[in-house]
Design an enzyme around this catalytic site. Sequence first.
Site, PDB file in Angstrom:
ATOM      1  N   ASP A 433      59.290  42.640  41.662  1.00 54.52           N
ATOM      2  CA  ASP A 433      58.785  41.509  40.882  1.00 54.52           C
ATOM      3  C   ASP A 433      59.954  40.931  40.084  1.00 54.52           C
ATOM      4  OD1 ASP A 433      57.047  39.800  39.565  1.00 54.52           O
ATOM      5  OD2 ASP A 433      56.182  41.333  38.271  1.00 54.52           O
ATOM      6  N   GLU A 436      63.544  36.355  40.323  1.00 51.46           N
ATOM      7  CA  GLU A 436      64.061  34.976  40.487  1.00 51.46           C
ATOM      8  C   GLU A 436      65.535  34.879  40.075  1.00 51.46           C
ATOM      9  OE1 GLU A 436      61.102  35.840  38.975  1.00 51.46           O
ATOM     10  OE2 GLU A 436      60.196  35.500  40.939  1.00 51.46           O
ATOM     11  N   ASP A 574      51.750  34.785  40.003  1.00 51.54           N
ATOM     12  CA  ASP A 574      50.789  34.905  38.906  1.00 51.54           C
ATOM     13  C   ASP A 574      49.820  33.733  38.868  1.00 51.54           C
ATOM     14  OD1 ASP A 574      52.134  37.207  38.351  1.00 51.54           O
ATOM     15  OD2 ASP A 574      53.319  36.358  36.713  1.00 51.54           O
TER      16      ASP A 574
END
Length: 892
Positions: A433, A436, A574
């Site tokens: 997760d 980015e 999300d």
Amino acid sequence: MGLHSLTASLLGLVVVASSAVVDPKILDACPGYELDNVETHGSMLLADLKLRGKACNLFGPDIEKLQLNVTYETTSRLHIKVTDSSSARYEVPDSVLPRPAGDGHILPQQSEIQFKYTSSPFSFSIHRASNSDVLFSTGSHPLIFEPQYLRIKTDLPANANLYGLGEHTDNFRLPTHNYTRTLWSRDAYGVPNGTNLYGNHPVYFEHRTTGTHGVFLVNSNGMDVKIDDATPGRTTLEYNVIGGVLDFYFLAGSEDDPTVLARQYAQIVGTPAEVPYWSLGLHQCRFGYQNYIDVAGVITNYSLANIPLETMWTDIDYMYKRRIFTLDPDYFPLSRMQEIIEYLHAHDQRYVLMTDPAVAYLPDQGYGPYDRGTAMDIWLKAANGSFSLGAVWPGVTVFPDWFNPDTQGYWSNEFAMFYDSQTGLDIDGAWIDMNEPSSFCSYPCTDPFEQAVQQDLPPARTSSPPNPTAPIFANSPKSSMSLHKRVNHQGENLEFPPYEINNAAGSLSNKTSDADAVHANGLVEYDVHNLYGTMMSTATHNAMLARRPGLRTLVITRSTFAGAGRRVGKWLGDNFSDWEHYRNSISGILNMASIFHVPMIGADICGYAEDTTETLCARWAMLGAFYPFMRNHNADTSISQEFYRWPTVAQAAINALNIRYRLMDYFYTTFHTASTDGTPVLNPLWYNYPQDPDTFAIDLQFFFGPSILVSPVTEENATSVSLYLPKDTFYDFNTLAPIQGTGSIVDLDNVNLTSIPVHIRSGVVLPLRASGAMTTTQLRKTDFEIVVAPNKDGEASGSLYMDDSVSISQNATTEVSMAYSKNTLDVHGSFDYPTGVKISRVRFLDVSKAPRGVQLDGRVLDKNAITYNAWGKVLDVALEIPFRGNFSVRIG
Ligand SMILES: *[C@@H]1O[C@H](CO)[C@@H](O)[C@H](O)[C@H]1NC(C)=O
Ligand SMILES: *[C@@H]1O[C@H](CO)[C@@H](O)[C@H](O)[C@H]1NC(C)=O
Ligand SMILES: *[C@@H]1O[C@H](CO)[C@@H](O)[C@H](O)[C@H]1NC(C)=O
Ligand SMILES: *[C@@H]1O[C@H](CO)[C@@H](O)[C@H](O)[C@H]1NC(C)=O
Ligand SMILES: *[C@@H]1O[C@H](CO)[C@@H](O)[C@H](O)[C@H]1NC(C)=O
Ligand SMILES: *[C@@H]1O[C@H](CO)[C@@H](O)[C@H](O)[C@H]1NC(C)=O
Ligand SMILES: *[C@@H]1O[C@H](CO)[C@@H](O)[C@H](O)[C@H]1NC(C)=O
Ligand SMILES: *[C@@H]1O[C@H](CO)[C@@H](O)[C@H](O)[C@H]1NC(C)=O
Ligand SMILES: *[C@@H]1O[C@H](CO)[C@@H](O)[C@H](O)[C@H]1NC(C)=O
């Protein structure tokens, strides 16, 4: 402009207006280039491009001299590259996206698409040879090539049918009015539509009734792709890119089968990884499981509710102060976690834990993961050589630099230590997760320490520690990186480049690593930011493979770049527990599975943030049963939403999982085909009906595999579905009765809260398990039945692939073809992998009357074996034969 211009002027820099306010007349007054020194060598055309007049210097000085290289790589693939002839610019490294070789001897006249150009001003167009369709044409728009700005623009037909350019939550068919797609990886809480999200796939497919083709721009810099209809009679598509080079692949696709294009794209980015069979089972997760008792309770309660839970997951809650590669000894003590994993494995169930990239910055505090990485010098560096710091869950952090050749060794070692040698936490898959990468620190992140304090990182626990000895489970048993040419960014503003992309996070470095951070090979984040998640994916895939050599891995990531699907799957991030996100998850999975080749894809079922409702969760459990990756996941402050929490939701999940599990071998076969040639595992309706314009915009229905049409309820409180049925025969999955599509909307009423409309497209022979099961291990011991769903010519075909379900290379496989015509089903193939089960029956659909008899391999079957249902037109033939060789069944 506010903060942007203020910060920039403090730095003494001039901010040029963003493109949104540039007068188009000025833009088109740019001189463009003229072509010179054209040389052709067989399949290749090389030329110089010289600035054709006075520089317009729109977002920096126009580069005077460029190099053009046009190569016909295969009969369906054209590669066009424009680079600066005097200075090396950044290009996406081969280590991240290896390029296929061309065939080497394709002459332009052999190609399905052709390159044509004008010399002055230089422009080019791509044509389909067979029907002269113009697929791409820069005609009236001058090329702009500046250090931090590239622009190229094409004219397309009015209302062009464009797909791709993700990751996004907009319609699957992209809007063509005043629409901007921005590509810049971002932690995009709530996945708002119209914004840049976690991943970046700079490819689009354009569909016309005369054919489908694709355009892939290999560029990882930030960009805005603008699609508009301001010019009457056409659509325009304009790339505005803030670095790198123009490196395009044009793919011919096909005149009549869009999936040909998907396969051609897979030849560049790679075919998707084959997944373990078990990973197609149901996954359960949430952020906010308080302790090990909670986790064990969920496993137990799924089992008590008779809902087949295959894999349990745990989010960052298990970590000590949210530091990766640690366990909280009070809340998730090691021995209890080991007990949970042993229990799961003893019950043919699995376990997955989350790992984030950011490593807590804890010098001299005995935190091994930090100390070892520091000793190996593998952290991403700031421009001045210090560690590039962020503020993430554990507080102040460093970030692994995946371009450092030692980082893979570091990462694999941490996985081996934490998940094996130190703890024995033998996880079955990995979840990555925040890659980015995400940081909670706003730009400029001058004091991450202060930020960590202000934002309460790591957050304190909200419950007291559990009893460490609480009883659980009543019935418990015991790669090398090639160095890259240093790219010169001297004098360039990497935070506020003159052209400002429409990044929803603000400036380039806001809430992520700094754009001027430097990797071990000299590359800067400005160029390679969009690759971070994919590089972490590769490193994690390799670390998992090293732990279990020879076995397929399951790695689920949040951020992806083109090509990521070769190794990992993804979830859509999300989302919110609302109907809009329920609906747009369908275009999300279609993008990933039918265009980008990241088919192991799903959205958080019942929604991540905010509170779900019983009806939303029931509908979502059923839609989610047709996501390739089926996981219920939830945020820490939301109400519990495991399927067993409401009787209706539990029943909905049981019903839909029963369909999913019965179809699992059909779907697994589809995945296998995808991994061999790139045939998509999900299909939008237009892939199957490319001549039917009414299908082009549909993104609330889709095909699971090639032949299962899923048409979920899409409105709150609705008990009906208005579904589109193309001109074709379909069969209701439950009753198997035929229904004739006429190319119109069909209203299905009384779709209660525990059912979902599913139809079989005619022309297929489906291998189904005769029933569902509580685990995939048990499912693989369940007999098959075959369903023959003929098309209007009375024909159907299908296939079945079986293997040991987990190994990367197989000793023995079973590959079966099933063909039906002239009233005979012929099943034949290789049966080297023992199926271990029987064929319990064959059901023939759309049989207009009871036959005089049925023969198995020429032998007439006993009348008792045959049942005919006149209402549903279903002929049911009981067989009970071992499934280990060829056979045929003839009606009449
Ligand atoms: C032109 O591009 C082709 C395909 O990428 C490549 O093989 C070839 O080396 C290039 N030629 C030059 C002179 O850059
Ligand atoms: C295009 O969209 C932008 C941003 O939403 C808006 O500011 C602008 O007015 C729109 N332009 C047109 C011509 O609709
Ligand atoms: C986002 O979706 C909402 C609801 O479907 C819609 O009203 C809105 O126009 C969309 N925004 C963009 C930018 O597409
Ligand atoms: C499991 O079910 C029991 C009995 O209904 C309930 O008390 C408990 O809270 C549930 N636990 C979890 C984690 O779902
Ligand atoms: C290096 O740059 C970072 C910001 O990128 C700054 O926080 C740090 O103080 C600088 N270190 C030195 C030694 O100048
Ligand atoms: C960074 O993002 C925050 C919101 O998350 C915003 O308030 C701020 O203006 C942004 N800063 C920059 C420099 O873009
Ligand atoms: C659905 O029904 C609930 C309960 O009656 C109601 O509160 C809600 O407003 C309804 N939603 C819509 C979209 O009609
Ligand atoms: C819901 O609909 C399905 C399919 O029509 C039907 O089989 C089932 O009995 C219905 N369930 C209830 C509770 O009415
Ligand atoms: C394949 O065969 C070899 C040699 O017989 C054996 O060692 C290996 O375990 C087998 N692998 C699988 C996946 O069955």
